[in-house]
Design an enzyme around this catalytic site. Structure first.
Site, PDB file in Angstrom:
ATOM      1  N   ASP A 107      62.126  34.946   6.513  1.00  0.00           N
ATOM      2  CA  ASP A 107      62.363  34.121   7.235  1.00  0.00           C
ATOM      3  C   ASP A 107      61.834  34.021   8.629  1.00  0.00           C
ATOM      4  O   ASP A 107      61.594  35.020   9.307  1.00  0.00           O
ATOM      5  CB  ASP A 107      64.014  33.795   7.263  1.00  0.00           C
ATOM      6  CG  ASP A 107      64.513  32.516   7.989  1.00  0.00           C
ATOM      7  OD1 ASP A 107      63.492  31.511   7.947  1.00  0.00           O
ATOM      8  OD2 ASP A 107      65.345  32.253   8.321  1.00  0.00           O
ATOM      9  N   HIS A 163      52.988  30.281   8.658  1.00  0.00           N
ATOM     10  CA  HIS A 163      52.985  30.937   7.286  1.00  0.00           C
ATOM     11  C   HIS A 163      51.658  31.787   7.103  1.00  0.00           C
ATOM     12  O   HIS A 163      51.650  32.810   6.357  1.00  0.00           O
ATOM     13  CB  HIS A 163      53.106  29.594   6.166  1.00  0.00           C
ATOM     14  CG  HIS A 163      54.315  28.816   6.120  1.00  0.00           C
ATOM     15  ND1 HIS A 163      55.556  29.507   5.875  1.00  0.00           N
ATOM     16  CD2 HIS A 163      54.569  27.755   6.475  1.00  0.00           C
ATOM     17  CE1 HIS A 163      56.497  28.620   5.766  1.00  0.00           C
ATOM     18  NE2 HIS A 163      55.992  27.265   6.400  1.00  0.00           N
ATOM     19  N   LEU A 176      54.203  49.849  -7.862  1.00  0.00           N
ATOM     20  CA  LEU A 176      55.072  49.314  -7.291  1.00  0.00           C
ATOM     21  C   LEU A 176      54.958  47.800  -8.245  1.00  0.00           C
ATOM     22  O   LEU A 176      53.922  47.340  -8.673  1.00  0.00           O
ATOM     23  CB  LEU A 176      54.540  48.785  -5.927  1.00  0.00           C
ATOM     24  CG  LEU A 176      55.415  48.011  -5.205  1.00  0.00           C
ATOM     25  CD1 LEU A 176      56.894  48.175  -4.941  1.00  0.00           C
ATOM     26  CD2 LEU A 176      54.686  47.377  -3.939  1.00  0.00           C
TER      27      LEU A 176
HETATM   28  C1  FPP Z   1      60.495  31.022   5.634  1.00  0.00           C
HETATM   29  O1  FPP Z   1      60.381  30.631   6.972  1.00  0.00           O
HETATM   30  C2  FPP Z   1      59.380  31.281   4.940  1.00  0.00           C
HETATM   31  C3  FPP Z   1      59.037  30.642   3.655  1.00  0.00           C
HETATM   32  C4  FPP Z   1      59.599  29.349   3.048  1.00  0.00           C
HETATM   33  C5  FPP Z   1      57.776  30.716   3.073  1.00  0.00           C
HETATM   34  C6  FPP Z   1      57.561  32.194   2.868  1.00  0.00           C
HETATM   35  C7  FPP Z   1      56.008  32.299   2.685  1.00  0.00           C
HETATM   36  C8  FPP Z   1      55.143  33.314   3.177  1.00  0.00           C
HETATM   37  C9  FPP Z   1      55.608  34.361   3.885  1.00  0.00           C
HETATM   38  C10 FPP Z   1      53.747  33.075   3.070  1.00  0.00           C
HETATM   39  C11 FPP Z   1      53.262  32.917   1.677  1.00  0.00           C
HETATM   40  C12 FPP Z   1      53.602  33.852   0.916  1.00  0.00           C
HETATM   41  C13 FPP Z   1      52.884  33.958  -0.274  1.00  0.00           C
HETATM   42  C14 FPP Z   1      53.446  35.336  -1.281  1.00  0.00           C
HETATM   43  C15 FPP Z   1      51.898  33.122  -0.931  1.00  0.00           C
HETATM   44  P1  FPP Z   1      60.660  29.425   7.438  1.00  0.00           P
HETATM   45  O2  FPP Z   1      59.458  28.213   7.210  1.00  0.00           O
HETATM   46  O3  FPP Z   1      61.892  28.837   6.787  1.00  0.00           O
HETATM   47  O4  FPP Z   1      60.736  30.026   8.921  1.00  0.00           O
HETATM   48  P2  FPP Z   1      61.612  28.996   9.993  1.00  0.00           P
HETATM   49  O5  FPP Z   1      63.221  29.358   9.558  1.00  0.00           O
HETATM   50  O6  FPP Z   1      61.341  29.295  11.377  1.00  0.00           O
HETATM   51  O7  FPP Z   1      61.503  27.536   9.869  1.00  0.00           O
END
Ligand code: FPP
Length: 225
Positions: free
Chosen positions: A12, A29, A123
């Site tokens: 997150d 992201h 892994l």
């Molecule tokens: C949450 O942060 C993150 C996500 C919903 C997406 C996670 C994606 C990645 C780490 C990159 C892509 C990964 C792969 C494996 C392709 P948020 O966007 O909810 O953050 P916020 O709480 O600050 O809004």
């Protein structure tokens, strides 16, 4: 010292990181993807056998189309660019979640990636995509009902995406938020939970090592004393 077999992570904070440093959630992201790679290799160094990453939830479809599109572009590129390298490094990829609603090209790519890496042992990276714990459980209960099987832990677990995967020892949630967000609700019953203040793109190997170290000396009671 507690052995560590399985670490699960709610990654997150990408959006906030991107907004803060680049005025774009999507940039967060992209930055988060570097952390994904670092934590995968750090898990290998720490001899962890399963790493489960929450990449896209069943609730994330509520986000703006442009962000969803960007996340799936990242996912596509990530698989294209990394799957051979993962394979060489003896990493197995498994998807947790319903991929049937993805476009056929992506669905095939994910299935092929699982197929290519299925015998790898070092892994196992479980990528939770279009994953929701409640729908996973409902699906499993319905399967038991249809097959007239008794409702036992063992029978139910056969129909979870995590079948044959040990429950996580550790759950990490970055981003200074304390909630489970429909992630592995069944599987986390006795997991040690670590809430990390840092946003996912800032989370690094040292932060990870500190958590692993703490866990190793935690007394796990499983209801006992
Ligand atoms: C949450 O942060 C993150 C996500 C919903 C997406 C996670 C994606 C990645 C780490 C990159 C892509 C990964 C792969 C494996 C392709 P948020 O966007 O909810 O953050 P916020 O709480 O600050 O809004």
């Amino acid at each position: 010292m507690n052995p560590i077999q399985h670490v699960a992570i709610i990654m997150d904070g990408n959006g906030r990181w991107g907004k803060k440093y680049k005025n774009s959630r999507n940039a967060g992201h992209r930055a988060g993807l570097n952390t994904v790679e670092n934590i995968i290799y750090s898990s290998i160094k720490n001899k962890i056998k399963y790493l489960t990453l929450y990449a896209f939830s069943t609730e994330n479809w509520k986000r703006p189309q442009s962000e969803i599109k960007f996340l799936f572009k990242l996912l596509n590129n990530f698989i294209d660019q990394k799957i051979d390298e993962f394979n060489k490094n003896d990493i197995k990829l498994k998807i947790l979640g319903n991929i049937n609603i993805f476009n056929l090209k992506l669905k095939k790519k994910l299935i092929k990636s699982e197929e290519i890496t299925k015998n790898n042992m070092r892994l196992q990276v479980n990528l939770a995509l279009n994953y929701g714990s409640k729908s996973e459980l409902i699906y499993a209960f319905n399967k038991l009902k249809k097959q007239k099987l008794s409702i036992t832990e063992k029978n139910l677990e056969k129909y979870l995406y995590t079948n044959k995967i040990p429950d996580p020892d550790i759950l990490i949630r970055t981003g200074n938020t304390k909630r489970l967000s429909n992630f592995l609700l069944w599987q986390l019953a006795y997991t040690e939970i670590y809430f990390e203040k840092k946003l996912w793109p800032d989370f690094n190997k040292n932060d990870y090592s500190k958590i692993l170290k703490k866990f190793k000396v935690t007394k796990r009671n499983y209801g006992n004393i």
